[in-house]
Design a protein around this motif. Structure first.
Motif, PDB file in Angstrom:
ATOM      1  N   MET A   1      32.428  48.897  37.351  1.00 45.52           N
ATOM      2  CA  MET A   1      32.797  49.733  38.489  1.00 45.52           C
ATOM      3  C   MET A   1      31.706  50.782  38.689  1.00 45.52           C
ATOM      4  SD  MET A   1      36.892  50.280  37.876  1.00 45.52           S
ATOM      5  CE  MET A   1      37.074  51.009  39.491  1.00 45.52           C
TER       6      MET A   1
ATOM      7  N   ASN B   1      30.667  38.682  49.255  1.00 43.15           N
ATOM      8  CA  ASN B   1      32.071  38.263  49.302  1.00 43.15           C
ATOM      9  C   ASN B   1      32.196  36.825  48.828  1.00 43.15           C
ATOM     10  OD1 ASN B   1      33.101  40.688  50.480  1.00 43.15           O
ATOM     11  ND2 ASN B   1      32.161  40.053  52.425  1.00 43.15           N
TER      12      ASN B   1
ATOM     13  N   GLY C   1      33.136  47.838  48.266  1.00 40.93           N
ATOM     14  CA  GLY C   1      33.810  46.576  47.969  1.00 40.93           C
ATOM     15  C   GLY C   1      33.230  45.869  46.769  1.00 40.93           C
ATOM     16  N   PHE C   2      33.515  44.549  46.652  1.00 44.02           N
ATOM     17  CA  PHE C   2      33.074  43.736  45.519  1.00 44.02           C
ATOM     18  C   PHE C   2      31.685  43.164  45.768  1.00 44.02           C
ATOM     19  CE2 PHE C   2      37.599  43.514  44.433  1.00 44.02           C
ATOM     20  CZ  PHE C   2      37.522  43.745  43.072  1.00 44.02           C
ATOM     21  N   TYR C   3      30.883  43.144  44.685  1.00 51.77           N
ATOM     22  CA  TYR C   3      29.602  42.453  44.667  1.00 51.77           C
ATOM     23  C   TYR C   3      29.627  41.453  43.518  1.00 51.77           C
ATOM     24  CZ  TYR C   3      27.748  45.849  47.970  1.00 51.77           C
ATOM     25  OH  TYR C   3      27.516  46.617  49.083  1.00 51.77           O
TER      26      TYR C   3
ATOM     27  N   ASP D   1      31.761  40.002  38.812  1.00 51.72           N
ATOM     28  CA  ASP D   1      31.949  40.891  39.956  1.00 51.72           C
ATOM     29  C   ASP D   1      31.798  42.345  39.530  1.00 51.72           C
ATOM     30  OD1 ASP D   1      35.004  42.063  39.689  1.00 51.72           O
ATOM     31  OD2 ASP D   1      34.727  40.083  38.778  1.00 51.72           O
TER      32      ASP D   1
ATOM     33  N   TRP E   1      32.699  46.274  41.250  1.00 53.14           N
ATOM     34  CA  TRP E   1      33.347  47.009  42.324  1.00 53.14           C
ATOM     35  C   TRP E   1      32.557  48.267  42.622  1.00 53.14           C
ATOM     36  CZ3 TRP E   1      36.741  46.639  46.099  1.00 53.14           C
ATOM     37  CH2 TRP E   1      37.239  47.806  46.693  1.00 53.14           C
TER      38      TRP E   1
ATOM     39  N   SER F   1      32.506  51.764  44.810  1.00 50.55           N
ATOM     40  CA  SER F   1      33.250  52.751  45.602  1.00 50.55           C
ATOM     41  C   SER F   1      32.254  53.699  46.249  1.00 50.55           C
ATOM     42  CB  SER F   1      34.216  53.551  44.721  1.00 50.55           C
ATOM     43  OG  SER F   1      35.169  52.681  44.119  1.00 50.55           O
TER      44      SER F   1
END
Length: 534
Positions: free
Chosen positions: A311, A340, A377-379, A393, A395, A397
Motif C-alpha cells: 500500500m 486494471n 487505485g490498484f497497480y 498488486d 494499492w 491512495s
C-alpha cells in the motif's frame, strides 16, 4: 630417351696412339637406361669393343657381328656407343671402349648408378592424429621429430618448418637421418614441418610434410545459462566452455533420465517441452580430455514476485515510486506494469508522468504529479517467462497535502498554554519560590525602589467605624511588609505604606528605619496632646 637422367663428364683424350684416354664419368639412376660414349669421335668408326673392368676385363659387346653381346641389355649404337637398359645397382663400375682403326685406342668410362631416395620415414611423437592425418600436440608438451631415408649413395636429410609467423625456417641437415626435439610446445610452433631427403649423386629429392597443431583444453569448468529468445518465446540453453583450442563438443541431456536434447552449444526448446523445476545437463568434451568430459546443470523455474509496500500513499501534485522485485525466475522474467485487471493486456507505457526503470530483476514505476481521478487505485506488476506467469498488486491512495504551518502553530500554542498553566500553579502554591526565582533572574546591580504613599488626613467625626476599618487595614499591610511598626491613627490621620523591594535588603532596612522614626514622632505628638487638659 624418356626417364633417362645422365650426367656425362668427358675428359680429354690421350693424344698419343695406343694410350688410354682420360676417364669419363656417367651417372644414371637404377631401372633407367644409359648410353656410354666411346671417346668424342662420331661417324664411321673402326672395330669397337666394350669391356667391364672389374678384377679382370669382361667382354660386353662388339661391333664384330660374329661376337654376340654378353647380355641382351647391352647393345651398340651409332659411333660405337654402349647402351645399357634397365640399370642395376651392380652395373655401377668402370667400363672401357676399345677402338681399332689404324691404331688401337682405349676410352675409359666411369658409370655411377644412383638409387633413391625411394621413400622417407618421418616420426613425430605427437599427442594424437586427426582422421585426416593431421598431428596435434598438447601445449607445454615435448615433441620429438625424426626423419630417415634409404638411398644409394646415402642421402642428405634436412628439416624445414613453416609457421604463421615465418615463411620457412631451416632446422639443419645430416646424412641418412636427422632428428631434433621441441621443448614446451606453444602456439607459435604450430605449423607445417617438412623433411627432405636428397640423393647427393643424382640430385633426386623427396619431401614429406606433416602438419602439427598445438591444442589445449579450457582451463575453467563449463557454464550453463538459459534465456528467452529475443524473437520469440522459445527457450535457449547455452553451454559456454571457452578458453581452449579447438572448440569442444557439447551434448545436452534432460535430468534425470539422460534423454538427449541436443548436441550443440546453443539448444532451443519450445514452451511445450518445459515444466517447473526441469533440469538440463550439458556435457562438454575436448580432444585432450578429460575422458569423462566436464559438465554443468541448469534448472528452469517460474518467477516469484514480492513488494516491500503493498500500500502506497501519494499527495496530490507529488511523486510516488512503486517497486516490484522478481526472484527465482530462470530464465529471467519480462516485467510489465498494468493499471486494471479488466484490461490485462493494456500495459503502462513510459511517458513524462510514468517513468519505468528496471535493473536486473527489479522494476520501479514512478508517477509524477499525482491526481486522485487519474492515479488512485490498484497497480499490478506482472512477470512472465516461458515457464510461468505471476502478478502482484499494489494499492495507491492519493490524498490532499497536509497544512504543515497550521500543525506547527497548533503545537506551539499547546506548548505555550502548558507553560502558562505550570507557571500559574507555581505562583499559587509557592509564591516565595517564585519571588526568589524572580530575584535570581534580576541582576543585583539594579537600584532598590521603595515607594511611600502618604494619604491625606481625613477628619470624619461622623463615621468612626470607617476610620477604625481603615486603621486595621493599614496595620495589616505594615505587618506583612517586613514587620513594620503598626500605625496609630488619631484624628483621622492615616499613613498607607506600600513598599516594592528589589535586590538589596540593606536599603530596605534603611527605608524601614526612616519609616519607624516618623512613626515615633507621630506617637510623641499624640502623647503630648493626650497630656493636655480636655
Amino acid at each position: 630417351m624418356a626417364g633417362l637422367r645422365v650426367l656425362l663428364c668427358l675428359g680429354a683424350l690421350l693424344a698419343r696412339p695406343g694410350s688410354a684416354d682420360l676417364e669419363a664419368v656417367a651417372i644414371a639412376e637404377v631401372h633407367e637406361n644409359v648410353t656410354l660414349r666411346c671417346g668424342s669421335a662420331s661417324g664411321s668408326r673402326g672395330l669397337v669393343t666394350w669391356y667391364r673392368n672389374d678384377s679382370e676385363p669382361a667382354f660386353l659387346v662388339s661391333s664384330n657381328s660374329s661376337l654376340p653381346p654378353a647380355a641382351p641389355r647391352f647393345s651398340l649404337e651409332d659411333a660405337g656407343a654402349l647402351r645399357i637398359e634397365a640399370l642395376r645397382l651392380e652395373d655401377d663400375g668402370n667400363y672401357t671402349c676399345q677402338e681399332v682403326l689404324n691404331e688401337t685406342h682405349w676410352f675409359p668410362v666411369r658409370l655411377r648408378v644412383a638409387s633413391g631416395p625411394a621413400h622417407i620415414e618421418v616420426n613425430i611423437t605427437a599427442s594424437g592424429a586427426l582422421p585426416n592425418g593431421t598431428l596435434y600436440a598438447a601445449r607445454g608438451s615435448q615433441v620429438d621429430l625424426s626423419c630417415r631415408s634409404s638411398a644409394q649413395p646415402p642421402p642428405e636429410v634436412a628439416w624445414w618448418v613453416q609457421t604463421h609467423r615465418i615463411s620457412e625456417e631451416f632446422f639443419g641437415k645430416n646424412l641418412s637421418a636427422n632428428s631434433f626435439t621441441l621443448m614446451l610446445m606453444s602456439q607459435n610452433l604450430q605449423g607445417n614441418y617438412t623433411c627432405s631427403a636428397t640423393n647427393v649423386l643424382s640430385g633426386r629429392q623427396r619431401k614429406v610434410t606433416s602438419e602439427l597443431l598445438v591444442y589445449w583444453p579450457p582451463s575453467s569448468a563449463p557454464q550453463c545459462s538459459v534465456e528467452v529468445s529475443s524473437e520469440s518465446t522459445t527457450l535457449e540453453l547455452t553451454c559456454n566452455w571457452d578458453g581452449g583450442y579447438p572448440d569442444p563438443t557439447f551434448l545436452w541431456t534432460e535430468e534425470p533420465g539422460g534423454m538427449v536434447v541436443g548436441d550443440s552449444k546453443l539448444q532451443t526448446l519450445s514452451p511445450s517441452q518445459l515444466s517447473e523445476g526441469q533440469k538440463f545437463k550439458c556435457v562438454g568434451s575436448h580432444i585432450l580430455g578429460p575422458e569423462s568430459g566436464a559438465s554443468c546443470v541448469v534448472q528452469i523455474s517460474s518467477p516469484l514476485l514480492r513488494t516491500s509496500q503493498p500500500m502506497k500513499t501519494c499527495f496530490m501534485g507529488g511523486n510516488v515510486t512503486l517497486i516490484c522485485q522478481v526472484t527465482g525466475a530462470n530464465p529471467p522474467a519480462r516485467i510489465q506494469w498494468l493499471r486494471n485487471l479488466t484490461q490485462p493486456e493494456s500495459t503502462i507505457q513510459p511517458s513524462s508522468r510514468y517513468v519505468i526503470t528496471q535493473q536486473d530483476q527489479s522494476s520501479s514505476l514512478t508517477i509524477h504529479n499525482c491526481s486522485q481521478d487519474l492515479d488512485g487505485g490498484f497497480y499490478f506488476c506482472r512477470a512472465e517467462n516461458p515457464v510461468g506467469v505471476r502478478a502482484v498488486d499494489i494499492w495507491l491512495s492519493v490524498k490532499e497535502p497536509l497544512n504543515v504551518g497550521g500543525i506547527v502553530g497548533t503545537v506551539v500554542s499547546l506548548l505555550l498554554l502548558g507553560l502558562a498553566i505550570i507557571s500559574g500553579l507555581m505562583l499559587y502554591y509557592s509564591p516565595a519560590l517564585c519571588w526568589k526565582a524572580g530575584s535570581s533572574f534580576r541582576g543585583h546591580d539594579m537600584g532598590d525602589v521603595m515607594v511611600l504613599v502618604d494619604s491625606e488626613e481625613e477628619e470624619e467625626e461622623d463615621d468612626e467605624d470607617d476610620k477604625e476599618d481603615v486603621a486595621e487595614e493599614v496595620v495589616q499591610e505594615t505587618s506583612e511588609t517586613e514587620e513594620l511598626p503598626k500605625e496609630r491613627g488619631t484624628h483621622g490621620h492615616i499613613h498607607r505604606v506600600t513598599a516594592l523591594v528589589n535586590g538589596n535588603l540593606d536599603c530596605v532596612g534603611n527605608g524601614l528605619q526612616e519609616f519607624q522614626d516618623e512613626s515615633d514622632g507621630q506617637q510623641s505628638d499624640i502623647g503630648q496632646e493626650e497630656d493636655k487638659p480636655v
